[in-house]
Write an enzyme that holds these catalytic residues in place. Structure first.
Site, PDB file in Angstrom:
ATOM      1  CB  SER A 146      -6.034  32.050 -11.017  1.00  0.00           C
ATOM      2  OG  SER A 146      -5.490  31.393 -12.131  1.00  0.00           O
ATOM      3  CE  LYS A 164      -6.580  26.885 -10.125  1.00  0.00           C
ATOM      4  NZ  LYS A 164      -7.632  27.160  -9.130  1.00  0.00           N
TER       5      LYS A 164
END
Ligand code: COA
Length: 273
Positions: A146, A164
């Site tokens: 992420s 994300k």
């Protein structure tokens, strides 16, 4: 390439890593290979995958490249099958492929926004979904890459922030659904990382962009790729055997200061482009 870890933490394990033709994911692939893992590199560009795998073999590791776009579920599943024919069932799967560009939401088409959602969020789902039937479930690990934008709303990054944040909820949900199969599922959320394609895109103004970016990080430096690789190694190793459904931030404290310095720098870079 240095590591705080002793060798052979991953002896004999098969790790599939998407987006490992360059940057953070390539360094993770190298680090895992040096710890005894067999590495399958999956990416859009067959030449980049093959070259990264050849570099690992030149260092004495085992690796091969398999071309597929994470946005194309069927092609990705075929690449996973081919990788498993080569190296056996999957012990570790890292969803690292990502896309980014600096743009205000007002300057983005629906397709521009969708493209990053497709690569990052849908691509992570496709990657983990392709891995699931091929996992050696007694000790399997899934890891998503992420970024701090997941929790730091950042100007000129709406597409990445949304993608994300979605990845992190996906990881947390899969950690519940798939734990009974013997699968751990975690994510890492890096801030700026030196010597990566992402940072070239996010600090397009050269030295002045870097100075402004680093001013927003308490440690006043970007991460080294090795530092990200060591975190990935820890999370995918037996040393983290009870860590599941967790997102580990690795950002030198950037997210504690907030995203405004970062976002302001990106907006200024758009104006001066
Ligand atoms: N500002 C606004 N829109 C942009 C843009 C920008 N800087 N860059 C791309 N787009 C738009 C395109 O115009 C297109 O939208 P449209 O069809 O409405 O015109 C859409 O995004 C898709 O672009 P395209 O170039 O066709 O997509 P692609 O699949 O070839 O490439 C990207 C994907 C755009 C994410 C590209 O930057 C990429 O390949 N990135 C991979 C590497 C990377 O980003 N690494 C860093 C990871 S942190």
């Amino acid at each position: 390439m240095s590591s705080v870890f002793r060798a052979n933490l991953l002896a004999g394990q098969h790790a599939i890593i998407t987006g490992a033709g360059s940057g953070i994911n390539k360094r993770i692939a190298e680090r895992f290979a040096m710890q005894g893992a067999r590495i399958s590199i999956i990416g859009r560009n067959a030449d980049k995958c093959a070259a990264a795998a050849a570099e690992i073999r030149a260092l004495g590791g085992e690796a091969d490249g398999f071309a597929a776009d994470v946005r194309e579920a069927d092609a990705l599943a075929a690449a996973f099958e081919a990788a498993c024919e080569r190296f056996g069932p999957v012990d570790i799967c890292i969803a690292g492929a990502a896309g980014n560009f600096v743009a205000e939401a007002a300057a983005m088409s629906a397709n521009a926004f969708r493209t990053v959602i497709d690569i990052d969020l849908i691509g992570t789902f496709n990657t983990f979904r392709a891995a699931l039937p091929l996992l050696r479930t007694a000790r399997a690990n899934l890891l998503a890459v992420s970024a701090v934008q997941s929790s730091m709303p950042t100007a000129a990054q709406a597409h990445v922030c949304a993608a994300k944040a979605g990845i992190e909820m996906l990881v947390r949900t899969l950690s519940i659904e798939w734990a009974a199969r013997g699968v751990r599922c975690n994510a890492i959320a890096p801030g700026p990382v030196a010597d990566t394609e992402g940072m070239k895109r996010l600090a397009p103004g050269g030295d002045s962009s870097w100075t402004r970016l680093l001013a927003g990080i308490p440690m006043r430096r970007a991460a080294e790729r090795d530092e990200i690789a060591d975190l990935a190694l820890f999370l995918c190793s037996g040393a983290a055997s009870y860590i599941n459904g967790t997102v580990v931030t690795i950002d030198g404290g950037q997210s504690n200061l907030g995203s405004q310095p970062f976002g302001d720098m990106l907006l200024d870079s758009l104006q001066s482009a």
